[in-house]
Design an enzyme around this catalytic site. Structure first.
Site, PDB file in Angstrom:
ATOM      1  N   ARG A   1      -7.559  -0.224  -6.658  1.00 56.54           N
ATOM      2  CA  ARG A   1      -7.830   0.854  -5.697  1.00 56.54           C
ATOM      3  C   ARG A   1      -7.881   2.166  -6.492  1.00 56.54           C
ATOM      4  O   ARG A   1      -7.078   2.375  -7.405  1.00 56.54           O
ATOM      5  CB  ARG A   1      -6.756   0.948  -4.600  1.00 56.54           C
ATOM      6  CG  ARG A   1      -6.704  -0.255  -3.681  1.00 56.54           C
ATOM      7  CD  ARG A   1      -5.692  -0.058  -2.553  1.00 56.54           C
ATOM      8  NE  ARG A   1      -6.178   0.873  -1.534  1.00 56.54           N
ATOM      9  CZ  ARG A   1      -5.414   1.353  -0.559  1.00 56.54           C
ATOM     10  NH1 ARG A   1      -4.122   1.023  -0.522  1.00 56.54           N
ATOM     11  NH2 ARG A   1      -5.916   2.183   0.348  1.00 56.54           N
TER      12      ARG A   1
ATOM     13  N   ASN B   1      -5.245  12.449   0.864  1.00 61.11           N
ATOM     14  CA  ASN B   1      -4.387  11.624   1.702  1.00 61.11           C
ATOM     15  C   ASN B   1      -5.256  10.873   2.684  1.00 61.11           C
ATOM     16  O   ASN B   1      -6.478  11.031   2.723  1.00 61.11           O
ATOM     17  CB  ASN B   1      -3.341  12.485   2.423  1.00 61.11           C
ATOM     18  CG  ASN B   1      -2.186  11.654   2.963  1.00 61.11           C
ATOM     19  OD1 ASN B   1      -1.565  10.876   2.228  1.00 61.11           O
ATOM     20  ND2 ASN B   1      -1.912  11.792   4.253  1.00 61.11           N
ATOM     21  N   LYS B   2      -4.604  10.005   3.477  1.00 59.90           N
ATOM     22  CA  LYS B   2      -5.348   9.160   4.403  1.00 59.90           C
ATOM     23  C   LYS B   2      -6.345   9.952   5.233  1.00 59.90           C
ATOM     24  O   LYS B   2      -6.047  11.056   5.689  1.00 59.90           O
ATOM     25  CB  LYS B   2      -4.354   8.440   5.325  1.00 59.90           C
ATOM     26  CG  LYS B   2      -4.940   7.447   6.289  1.00 59.90           C
ATOM     27  CD  LYS B   2      -5.845   6.408   5.654  1.00 59.90           C
ATOM     28  CE  LYS B   2      -5.144   5.648   4.565  1.00 59.90           C
ATOM     29  NZ  LYS B   2      -6.043   4.838   3.715  1.00 59.90           N
TER      30      LYS B   2
ATOM     31  N   ASP C   1      -1.762  10.765  -1.797  1.00 58.15           N
ATOM     32  CA  ASP C   1      -2.102   9.723  -2.764  1.00 58.15           C
ATOM     33  C   ASP C   1      -2.452  10.313  -4.119  1.00 58.15           C
ATOM     34  O   ASP C   1      -2.353   9.637  -5.139  1.00 58.15           O
ATOM     35  CB  ASP C   1      -3.256   8.881  -2.225  1.00 58.15           C
ATOM     36  CG  ASP C   1      -2.803   8.111  -1.012  1.00 58.15           C
ATOM     37  OD1 ASP C   1      -2.774   8.702   0.084  1.00 58.15           O
ATOM     38  OD2 ASP C   1      -2.430   6.934  -1.173  1.00 58.15           O
TER      39      ASP C   1
ATOM     40  N   GLN D   1      -1.914   2.172  10.000  1.00 59.34           N
ATOM     41  CA  GLN D   1      -0.625   2.282   9.316  1.00 59.34           C
ATOM     42  C   GLN D   1       0.429   2.957  10.203  1.00 59.34           C
ATOM     43  O   GLN D   1       1.607   2.596  10.180  1.00 59.34           O
ATOM     44  CB  GLN D   1      -0.754   3.085   8.011  1.00 59.34           C
ATOM     45  CG  GLN D   1      -1.479   2.386   6.881  1.00 59.34           C
ATOM     46  CD  GLN D   1      -2.966   2.676   6.858  1.00 59.34           C
ATOM     47  OE1 GLN D   1      -3.570   2.954   7.910  1.00 59.34           O
ATOM     48  NE2 GLN D   1      -3.601   2.578   5.691  1.00 59.34           N
TER      49      GLN D   1
ATOM     50  N   ARG E   1       0.875  -1.174   0.000  1.00 60.64           N
ATOM     51  CA  ARG E   1       0.000   0.000   0.000  1.00 60.64           C
ATOM     52  C   ARG E   1       0.908   1.219   0.000  1.00 60.64           C
ATOM     53  O   ARG E   1       2.124   1.118   0.064  1.00 60.64           O
ATOM     54  CB  ARG E   1      -0.958   0.012   1.193  1.00 60.64           C
ATOM     55  CG  ARG E   1      -0.573  -0.696   2.483  1.00 60.64           C
ATOM     56  CD  ARG E   1       0.594  -0.120   3.205  1.00 60.64           C
ATOM     57  NE  ARG E   1       0.401   1.312   3.406  1.00 60.64           N
ATOM     58  CZ  ARG E   1       1.380   2.140   3.678  1.00 60.64           C
ATOM     59  NH1 ARG E   1       2.623   1.702   3.787  1.00 60.64           N
ATOM     60  NH2 ARG E   1       1.146   3.433   3.841  1.00 60.64           N
ATOM     61  N   GLY E   2       0.271   2.384  -0.201  1.00 63.59           N
ATOM     62  CA  GLY E   2       1.073   3.603  -0.338  1.00 63.59           C
ATOM     63  C   GLY E   2       1.217   3.944  -1.804  1.00 63.59           C
ATOM     64  O   GLY E   2       1.477   3.067  -2.637  1.00 63.59           O
ATOM     65  N   ALA E   3       1.044   5.219  -2.136  1.00 61.07           N
ATOM     66  CA  ALA E   3       0.973   5.623  -3.548  1.00 61.07           C
ATOM     67  C   ALA E   3       2.148   5.114  -4.377  1.00 61.07           C
ATOM     68  O   ALA E   3       1.975   4.502  -5.433  1.00 61.07           O
ATOM     69  CB  ALA E   3       0.896   7.154  -3.629  1.00 61.07           C
TER      70      ALA E   3
HETATM   71  C1  LIG Z   1       1.918   8.872  -0.036  1.00 64.19           C
HETATM   72  S1  LIG Z   1       1.898   7.156  -0.055  1.00 64.19           S
HETATM   73  C2  LIG Z   1       1.387   6.859   1.551  1.00 64.19           C
HETATM   74  C3  LIG Z   1      -0.060   7.144   1.659  1.00 64.19           C
HETATM   75  O1  LIG Z   1      -0.797   5.977   1.360  1.00 64.19           O
HETATM   76  C4  LIG Z   1      -1.581   5.675   2.484  1.00 64.19           C
HETATM   77  O2  LIG Z   1      -2.795   5.086   2.180  1.00 64.19           O
HETATM   78  P1  LIG Z   1      -2.890   3.471   2.138  1.00 64.19           P
HETATM   79  O3  LIG Z   1      -2.048   2.950   3.259  1.00 64.19           O
HETATM   80  O4  LIG Z   1      -4.363   3.218   2.306  1.00 64.19           O
HETATM   81  O5  LIG Z   1      -2.371   3.080   0.783  1.00 64.19           O
HETATM   82  C5  LIG Z   1      -1.785   7.018   3.134  1.00 64.19           C
HETATM   83  O6  LIG Z   1      -2.698   7.810   2.423  1.00 64.19           O
HETATM   84  C6  LIG Z   1      -0.408   7.565   3.040  1.00 64.19           C
HETATM   85  O7  LIG Z   1      -0.282   8.928   3.226  1.00 64.19           O
END
Ligand SMILES: CSC[C@H]1O[C@H](OP(=O)(O)O)[C@H](O)[C@@H]1O
Length: 375
Positions: free
Chosen positions: A94, A258-259, A248, A207, A54-56
């Site tokens: 996603r 973002n989250k 993201d 996270q 996960r993570g952009a």
């Molecule tokens: C900028 S990448 C990290 C970003 O991704 C996370 O979301 P997820 O864990 O659901 O993919 C979150 O928005 C982080 O800031």
């Protein structure tokens, strides 16, 4: 594959078989560090959908390698159709992180017009590898640019401990390496800055609690876990010197997806006159969108809220319900922070105010080129 001492590259081709792409299964961290192989585009889709990765930045790299795996496993005569099917499958994994669609389109553009299956396979792998390598390089550069902001704030404070707050995990686990929001923290630490990080636990997937705390522990960066609701209170107490988060998807006008919970931190930071920075590689800009309200917000299962996973005292991973079975939950995965609440964007090319004219000037080569415009 250990690349930088305590760092792990979060995705890499098997050194003996490029038909195997290795990832770290982040659902098990911090309790278990398990490397899992991806053999097909279906494996890559599942890894993104189920948040093994996960993570952009890492979602983008995984999508790029997913296209490579599709090319590797397709019959010669079907390879173009298989790449088109793979692109559609990966895009469905996603919706919010723009890096996913950007990586899929980039591999397609590099490969689909070539004359032979062999050439297509080679180009797809090369493009996927470039996406991953660039992601790590961009994040390292974000660290160098962001470091200066932390240094300045630390000097302003008379070199007393610099307290940084971050939300979710925008660390090296969210990218191919280094991370976006944590890269300036690591770079500032390397310069000898005395700093401490407040880590938002980041419900419901935790996270922050599971991944950012684990990362900072590996890096020996002092940190304290807090509930998502505590950040504003700590800011009012003068215990936060700056906030740095990831993104993201950021519109070319500076609105940031973002989250979930990021927007509330930005409001509290503004109310307490605390700098609020967003760190992102340019692969996270959406050059087509003018307004953050147009960004699709991922809706995930309510069970991620009504249940919680962890390690039992006898070492078993377990998921338990924290609500009655009848409880229904809404689970928006992201929110939008308007550009007016963002102090600056930290990119691989430097620090830029969240305004279209400044962003376009820094990325003139991207904002005008069709290849960077995702549809
Ligand atoms: C900028 S990448 C990290 C970003 O991704 C996370 O979301 P997820 O864990 O659901 O993919 C979150 O928005 C982080 O800031």
């Amino acid at each position: 594959m250990n690349v930088h001492g305590t760092h792990y590259r979060t995705i890499w081709p098997d050194p003996h078989d490029p038909g195997i792409i290795n990832i770290i299964d982040q659902r098990l961290l911090p309790h278990r560090f398990e490397i899992k192989p991806l053999h097909s585009v279906e494996d890559a889709h599942r890894a993104i959908r189920e948040m093994m990765v996960r993570g952009a930045g890492l979602i983008g790299a995984t999508a790029g390698y997913g296209m490579h795996l599709a090319a590797m496993t397709a019959d010669d005569g079907q390879i173009r159709e298989k790449l088109a099917e793979a692109a559609s499958l990966l895009r469905s994994a996603r919706p919010t992180a723009v890096n996913l669609a950007w990586a899929v389109r980039r591999v397609l553009a590099a490969a689909e017009e070539l004359p032979t299956a062999a050439a297509i396979r080679q180009a797809a792998f090369a493009a996927a590898s470039r996406i991953a390598d660039e992601d790590a390089q961009f994040c390292q550069a974000i660290g160098q640019h962001g470091k200066q902001l932390l240094l300045e704030r630390w000097e302003q404070k008379g070199r007393k401990t610099l307290n940084v707050l971050t939300h979710c995990n925008a660390g090296w686990l969210a990218f191919v390496d280094y991370g976006s929001a944590t890269a300036p923290i690591y770079a500032a630490r390397d310069e000898g800055i005395d700093l401490h990080v407040w880590v938002d636990e980041t419900r419901p997937w935790n996270q922050g609690a599971r991944l950012t705390c684990w990362e900072l522990e590996q890096e020996k960066v002092p940190h304290t876990l807090i509930t998502d609701n505590a950040g504003g209170h700590l800011m009012q107490q003068g215990l936060v010197d700056l906030v740095i988060v990831g993104s993201d998807r950021t519109t070319h006008t500076g609105d940031v997806a973002n989250k979930i919970g990021t927007y509330l931190k930005a409001l509290a930071a503004r109310d307490n006159d605390i700098p609020f920075y967003v760190a992102l590689p340019s692969s996270t800009f959406d050059w087509n969108l003018d307004n953050g309200s147009e960004i699709q917000i991922e809706q995930r299962s309510g069970e991620e809220i009504t249940k919680i996973s962890g390690l039992t005292e006898d070492g078993r991973m377990e998921t338990i319900a924290i609500t009655a079975a009848s409880t229904r939950a809404r689970n928006d995965g992201f929110d939008i922070t308007p550009a007016r609440l963002v102090t600056a964007l930290i990119t691989e090319r430097g620090v830029v105010p969240p305004r279209a004219e400044a962003i376009h000037m820094l990325f003139a080569d991207q904002c005008s080129s069709p290849e960077h415009h995702i549809r």
